[in-house]
Design an enzyme around this catalytic site. Structure first.
Site, PDB file in Angstrom:
ATOM      1  N   HIS A   6      53.212  28.584  45.164  1.00  0.00           N
ATOM      2  CA  HIS A   6      51.899  27.937  44.535  1.00  0.00           C
ATOM      3  C   HIS A   6      51.945  27.639  43.712  1.00  0.00           C
ATOM      4  CE1 HIS A   6      49.872  30.818  47.463  1.00  0.00           C
ATOM      5  NE2 HIS A   6      50.223  30.058  48.481  1.00  0.00           N
ATOM      6  N   CYS A  11      52.508  14.776  36.468  1.00  0.00           N
ATOM      7  CA  CYS A  11      51.519  13.930  35.990  1.00  0.00           C
ATOM      8  C   CYS A  11      50.677  13.211  37.269  1.00  0.00           C
ATOM      9  CB  CYS A  11      52.136  12.317  35.604  1.00  0.00           C
ATOM     10  SG  CYS A  11      51.261  11.335  35.315  1.00  0.00           S
ATOM     11  N   CYS A  29      51.156  12.167  30.237  1.00  0.00           N
ATOM     12  CA  CYS A  29      52.308  12.534  30.859  1.00  0.00           C
ATOM     13  C   CYS A  29      53.037  12.011  29.412  1.00  0.00           C
ATOM     14  CB  CYS A  29      52.494  12.071  32.078  1.00  0.00           C
ATOM     15  SG  CYS A  29      54.009  11.320  32.280  1.00  0.00           S
ATOM     16  N   GLN A  59      54.532  34.468  44.415  1.00  0.00           N
ATOM     17  CA  GLN A  59      52.992  33.361  45.337  1.00  0.00           C
ATOM     18  C   GLN A  59      52.250  32.797  44.441  1.00  0.00           C
ATOM     19  OE1 GLN A  59      50.739  35.093  49.133  1.00  0.00           O
ATOM     20  NE2 GLN A  59      51.393  35.976  48.674  1.00  0.00           N
TER      21      GLN A  59
HETATM   22  P1  OAD Z   1      45.598  39.381  46.501  1.00  0.00           P
HETATM   23  O1  OAD Z   1      43.851  39.550  44.980  1.00  0.00           O
HETATM   24  O2  OAD Z   1      44.736  38.683  48.160  1.00  0.00           O
HETATM   25  O3  OAD Z   1      46.152  41.113  47.312  1.00  0.00           O
HETATM   26  C1  OAD Z   1      46.587  41.149  45.766  1.00  0.00           C
HETATM   27  C2  OAD Z   1      47.521  42.433  47.012  1.00  0.00           C
HETATM   28  O4  OAD Z   1      47.676  43.132  46.190  1.00  0.00           O
HETATM   29  C3  OAD Z   1      46.191  43.778  47.578  1.00  0.00           C
HETATM   30  O5  OAD Z   1      46.161  43.799  48.652  1.00  0.00           O
HETATM   31  C4  OAD Z   1      45.980  44.370  46.799  1.00  0.00           C
HETATM   32  O6  OAD Z   1      46.185  45.983  47.838  1.00  0.00           O
HETATM   33  C5  OAD Z   1      47.766  44.659  46.058  1.00  0.00           C
HETATM   34  N1  OAD Z   1      47.702  45.292  44.766  1.00  0.00           N
HETATM   35  C6  OAD Z   1      47.057  45.986  44.255  1.00  0.00           C
HETATM   36  N2  OAD Z   1      47.618  46.118  43.126  1.00  0.00           N
HETATM   37  C7  OAD Z   1      49.117  46.954  43.215  1.00  0.00           C
HETATM   38  C8  OAD Z   1      49.780  47.452  42.533  1.00  0.00           C
HETATM   39  N3  OAD Z   1      49.640  48.009  41.431  1.00  0.00           N
HETATM   40  N4  OAD Z   1      51.198  46.968  44.095  1.00  0.00           N
HETATM   41  C9  OAD Z   1      51.454  46.864  44.639  1.00  0.00           C
HETATM   42  N5  OAD Z   1      50.018  45.784  45.278  1.00  0.00           N
HETATM   43  C10 OAD Z   1      49.117  45.755  44.335  1.00  0.00           C
HETATM   44  O7  OAD Z   1      46.987  38.737  45.980  1.00  0.00           O
HETATM   45  P2  OAD Z   1      47.318  37.335  46.826  1.00  0.00           P
HETATM   46  O8  OAD Z   1      48.234  38.054  48.470  1.00  0.00           O
HETATM   47  O9  OAD Z   1      48.732  37.165  46.092  1.00  0.00           O
HETATM   48  O10 OAD Z   1      46.365  31.541  45.497  1.00  0.00           O
HETATM   49  O11 OAD Z   1      47.150  36.145  47.006  1.00  0.00           O
HETATM   50  C11 OAD Z   1      47.635  35.114  47.457  1.00  0.00           C
HETATM   51  C12 OAD Z   1      46.846  34.182  47.218  1.00  0.00           C
HETATM   52  O12 OAD Z   1      45.828  34.219  47.013  1.00  0.00           O
HETATM   53  C13 OAD Z   1      47.324  33.486  45.530  1.00  0.00           C
HETATM   54  O13 OAD Z   1      48.440  33.023  45.284  1.00  0.00           O
HETATM   55  C14 OAD Z   1      46.471  32.919  45.716  1.00  0.00           C
HETATM   56  C15 OAD Z   1      44.758  33.209  46.668  1.00  0.00           C
HETATM   57  O14 OAD Z   1      43.972  31.930  47.272  1.00  0.00           O
HETATM   58  C16 OAD Z   1      46.216  30.436  45.647  1.00  0.00           C
HETATM   59  O15 OAD Z   1      45.656  30.756  44.577  1.00  0.00           O
HETATM   60  C17 OAD Z   1      46.921  28.935  46.041  1.00  0.00           C
END
Ligand code: OAD
Length: 262
Positions: A126, A134, A155, A108
């Protein structure tokens, strides 16, 4: 939190890891946390840029109304990410490409750190901060080296307005990316869910698909998530500390198997 030790990796998981041919990894912001990339939740959720919450500046509406400001925000983020390096978790996952017959990597993240560690064929659900698209002809361009302080870049093909090639709030995923990820989820034997809060769909449905198709699902995260109950094992800790342990385990297991055979 107590330091994670190898003994926490169950016999069952060791056995499955040693025998697996087809493995899938779904990663989220947490995999890059140890490289210095802020996560969205658990600290980064309230991030604001010039008084605008992340959800507003990173939204489809802003691209339509205020593209120069979107670029200003993304240039700031690009500047911060440019100096960051992959960590032990990215490097371990990259090495798993040679360890397993088939390794699927679905992320993601838009930071490109998996690729910087050597991962190939990464499914970027993502998009990527290092690409632009573009608004007119839809051509995609690598903008890693593109430097501009303000305005909107044109572009390289048609001169139309470029926008960051990332999925913003209120937008669809890139065509085919989720379908490909779902296909890999259906065929994998072992699925690692690393560093994601598992609240953003459809990404969070990938491990659900894998589990429903019979895969053994393992979560790696310092915190529990809504997905934890569905997982066969939850390894609570940092990805950069836990994932490298599988490498030494797998080597030992392989050695043991070889010794038994000799
Ligand atoms: P989040 O910021 O929602 O979650 C991050 C996760 O990583 C949490 O569950 C933390 O506990 C965990 N974490 C923190 N440090 C860590 C480490 N050292 N090792 C392992 N885990 C750790 O991030 P995502 O789940 O990626 O989308 O968020 C999903 C989407 O929400 C993103 O791609 C973004 C956002 O909206 C878009 O921008 C479209």
């Amino acid at each position: 939190m107590q330091a994670f030790t190898k003994q926490f990796i169950s016999e069952e998981l060791r056995r499955r890891f040693s025998k697996a041919n087809n493995v899938l990894v779904l990663s989220g912001a947490g995999v890059s946390a140890e490289s210095g990339v802020p996560t969205f939740r658990g600290g980064g959720d309230s991030a604001v840029w010039k008084g605008m919450p992340f959800r507003v500046i990173s939204s489809a509406g802003m691209v339509e109304r205020e593209l120069p400001e979107v670029w200003e925000w993304f240039n700031y983020r690009r500047g911060r990410l440019a100096s960051l390096k992959p960590n032990a978790a990215h490097e371990t996952i990259a090495r798993w490409q040679d360890r397993f017959d088939t390794l699927g990597l679905v992320t993601q993240n838009i930071d490109g750190l998996h690729q910087a560690a050597g991962s190939r064929d990464v499914i970027e659900l993502h998009g990527s901060i290092w690409r632009a698209r573009c608004c007119d002809c839809n051509a995609r361009h690598n903008v890693r080296e593109l430097k501009f302080d303000n305005g909107v870049p044109g572009c390289f093909d048609c001169g139309g307005h470029l926008r960051p090639d990332v999925v913003l709030f209120g937008e669809m995923l890139p065509t085919g990316a989720f379908e490909l990820a779902a296909m890999k989820a259906e065929s994998c034997e072992l699925c690692f869910v690393v560093g994601t809060s598992a609240v953003v769909y459809p990404a969070a449905s990938i491990p659900e698909i894998a589990r429903a198709a019979g895969a053994y699902v393992v979560e790696v995260n310092p915190e529990r998530t809504p997905l934890s109950d569905l997982c066969d094992e939850v390894l609570m800790g940092k990805a950069g500390e836990i994932l490298p342990m599988f490498e030494t385990l797998s080597h030992k297991e392989a050695q043991k198997a070889q010794n038994n055979f000799a």
